[in-house]
Scaffold this motif. Structure first.
Motif, mmCIF file in Angstrom:
data_model
loop_
_atom_site.group_PDB
_atom_site.id
_atom_site.type_symbol
_atom_site.label_atom_id
_atom_site.label_comp_id
_atom_site.label_asym_id
_atom_site.label_seq_id
_atom_site.Cartn_x
_atom_site.Cartn_y
_atom_site.Cartn_z
ATOM 1 N N THR A 138 17.077 51.144 -67.867
ATOM 2 C CA THR A 138 16.940 49.637 -68.416
ATOM 3 C C THR A 138 17.944 48.777 -68.759
ATOM 4 O O THR A 138 19.044 48.943 -68.297
ATOM 5 C CB THR A 138 16.189 49.988 -69.764
ATOM 6 N N ASP A 139 17.697 47.567 -68.732
ATOM 7 C CA ASP A 139 18.867 46.666 -68.835
ATOM 8 C C ASP A 139 19.750 46.957 -70.070
ATOM 9 O O ASP A 139 21.062 46.735 -69.790
ATOM 10 C CB ASP A 139 18.190 45.058 -69.248
ATOM 11 N N ASP A 140 19.558 47.426 -71.304
ATOM 12 C CA ASP A 140 20.072 47.642 -72.168
ATOM 13 C C ASP A 140 20.922 49.133 -71.733
ATOM 14 O O ASP A 140 22.175 48.797 -72.140
ATOM 15 C CB ASP A 140 19.205 48.360 -73.383
ATOM 16 N N GLU A 141 20.368 49.929 -70.973
ATOM 17 C CA GLU A 141 21.178 50.964 -70.394
ATOM 18 C C GLU A 141 22.373 50.607 -69.418
ATOM 19 O O GLU A 141 23.423 51.157 -69.438
ATOM 20 C CB GLU A 141 20.278 51.996 -69.861
ATOM 21 N N ILE A 142 22.124 49.670 -68.612
ATOM 22 C CA ILE A 142 22.930 48.907 -67.691
ATOM 23 C C ILE A 142 24.070 48.299 -68.620
ATOM 24 O O ILE A 142 25.124 48.773 -68.130
ATOM 25 C CB ILE A 142 22.074 47.932 -66.902
ATOM 26 N N VAL A 143 23.894 47.641 -69.303
ATOM 27 C CA VAL A 143 24.927 46.988 -70.350
ATOM 28 C C VAL A 143 25.920 48.097 -70.768
ATOM 29 O O VAL A 143 26.853 48.087 -70.615
ATOM 30 C CB VAL A 143 24.406 46.166 -71.431
ATOM 31 N N LYS A 144 25.294 49.067 -71.455
ATOM 32 C CA LYS A 144 26.013 50.202 -72.171
ATOM 33 C C LYS A 144 26.491 50.800 -71.399
ATOM 34 O O LYS A 144 27.770 51.613 -71.656
ATOM 35 C CB LYS A 144 24.799 50.901 -73.236
ATOM 36 N N ALA A 145 26.125 51.251 -69.932
ATOM 37 C CA ALA A 145 26.686 52.005 -69.123
ATOM 38 C C ALA A 145 27.946 51.425 -68.627
ATOM 39 O O ALA A 145 28.877 52.086 -68.305
ATOM 40 C CB ALA A 145 25.944 52.427 -67.993
ATOM 41 N N CYS A 146 27.706 49.937 -68.417
ATOM 42 C CA CYS A 146 29.040 49.220 -67.947
ATOM 43 C C CYS A 146 30.157 49.117 -69.295
ATOM 44 O O CYS A 146 31.334 49.056 -68.932
ATOM 45 C CB CYS A 146 28.842 47.835 -67.731
ATOM 46 N N GLU A 147 29.678 48.904 -70.449
ATOM 47 C CA GLU A 147 30.596 49.050 -71.478
ATOM 48 C C GLU A 147 31.407 50.468 -71.608
ATOM 49 O O GLU A 147 32.673 50.567 -71.730
ATOM 50 C CB GLU A 147 29.849 48.582 -72.709
ATOM 51 N N ALA A 148 30.531 51.638 -71.241
ATOM 52 C CA ALA A 148 31.189 52.745 -71.343
ATOM 53 C C ALA A 148 32.290 52.866 -70.248
ATOM 54 O O ALA A 148 33.388 53.705 -70.406
ATOM 55 C CB ALA A 148 30.285 53.780 -71.433
ATOM 56 N N LEU A 176 23.573 41.133 -64.057
ATOM 57 C CA LEU A 176 23.705 41.808 -65.386
ATOM 58 C C LEU A 176 25.164 42.374 -65.703
ATOM 59 O O LEU A 176 25.777 42.548 -66.685
ATOM 60 C CB LEU A 176 22.558 42.709 -65.802
ATOM 61 N N MET A 177 25.384 43.382 -64.713
ATOM 62 C CA MET A 177 26.618 44.005 -64.698
ATOM 63 C C MET A 177 27.652 43.094 -64.593
ATOM 64 O O MET A 177 28.770 43.286 -65.477
ATOM 65 C CB MET A 177 26.801 45.065 -63.286
ATOM 66 N N ALA A 178 27.962 42.123 -63.766
ATOM 67 C CA ALA A 178 29.063 41.090 -63.551
ATOM 68 C C ALA A 178 29.032 40.493 -64.975
ATOM 69 O O ALA A 178 30.188 40.380 -65.429
ATOM 70 C CB ALA A 178 28.543 40.136 -62.474
ATOM 71 N N ARG A 179 27.941 39.936 -65.686
ATOM 72 C CA ARG A 179 28.063 39.347 -67.078
ATOM 73 C C ARG A 179 28.821 40.361 -67.963
ATOM 74 O O ARG A 179 29.537 39.954 -68.915
ATOM 75 C CB ARG A 179 26.761 38.776 -67.198
ATOM 76 N N THR A 180 28.417 41.806 -67.833
ATOM 77 C CA THR A 180 29.031 42.429 -69.190
ATOM 78 C C THR A 180 30.248 42.766 -68.783
ATOM 79 O O THR A 180 31.004 42.772 -69.765
ATOM 80 C CB THR A 180 27.950 43.720 -68.820
ATOM 81 N N VAL A 181 30.643 43.048 -67.510
ATOM 82 C CA VAL A 181 32.310 43.324 -67.534
ATOM 83 C C VAL A 181 33.091 42.015 -67.446
ATOM 84 O O VAL A 181 34.345 42.055 -67.318
ATOM 85 C CB VAL A 181 32.536 44.210 -66.120
#
Length: 240
Positions: A138-148, A176-181
């Protein structure tokens, strides 16, 4: 989606020229290295059992391999041992698969510890990329996986193995990944990137590296003026 202007040589430098088919032979891998050197790609990405590998004379191509591939369900200690072995065998970069079961369970401490184990085994200057299998999240999991991944010391987050039935890279996931990192980590798009339009769409979305198996066809797809086809907002959204 913005129109990208890249030369063939510039686009090639985004590419990890990849061969991860289980049935690949040593001859296949040697041919991959020759082709990567001729095309001017940044690296080759091959299975760990194919290391060490001798590159063509004068080649500047980097050597990448995978770890915990393709399921990510290995013990952290096994992933760490595999990564350490790969570094001793000459790998400059290691692309590890995240623990997807821990992601789906919301056990982010385990997710981070798994990545940290590999980071410790493949210390800098080895480049560590974390494959999050974005199509299965999910989008939330993508964000949290990038944060981890960032918290664990990774250098890149990467969309896909190319082996998961959920599919490969999508423009949405890369954005989404690029925005998170936020530029602190690289972003690698892999899985289903088969055309120049796909490649340029991923770069426009924020990818700083591309995992391609059909690199020559992608580079051949650039327009003669070097600007390439207009990026498609849906390129690479399905398939791998």
């Amino acid at each position: 989606m913005s129109h990208q202007t890249l030369s063939r040589e510039e686009l090639a430098q985004y590419v990890d020229h990849t061969l991860l088919k289980p049935e690949s032979t040593d001859a296949d891998v040697a041919a991959l290295a020759e082709e990567a050197s001729a095309l001017g790609t940044y690296s080759i990405c091959i299975s760990p059992s194919k290391l060490p590998i001798a590159l063509p004379a004068g080649s500047t191509v980097k050597i990448a391999t995978v770890c915990g591939f393709p399921s990510g369900s290995h013990h952290a200690e096994v992933k760490a041992a595999e990564a350490a072995h790969a570094v001793l065998d000459g790998a400059h970069e290691v692309d590890m698969v995240i623990n997807l079961g821990a992601v789906k369970s919301g056990d982010w401490a385990q997710v981070q510890a798994d990545i940290e184990a590999v980071r410790a085994a493949a210390a800098h200057p080895t480049v560590l990329k974390v494959i999050i299998e974005s199509a299965a999240l999910t989008d939330d999991e993508i964000v949290k996986a990038c944060e981890a991944s960032e918290a664990a010391g990774a250098d890149f987050v990467k969309t896909s193995t190319g082996f998961h039935p959920a599919g490969g890279a999508s423009v949405h996931a890369v954005e989404l990944m690029a925005r998170t990192v936020g530029g602190r980590l690289g972003v690698k798009a892999s899985g289903g990137v088969r055309t120049a339009a796909d490649a340029l769409a991923m770069i426009a979305a924020g990818a700083t590296r591309l995992g391609l198996s059909g690199t020559a066809a992608v580079l051949d797809g650039l327009d003669d003026d070097g600007t390439g086809p207009a990026a498609s907002a849906t390129a690479g959204a399905t398939g791998y």
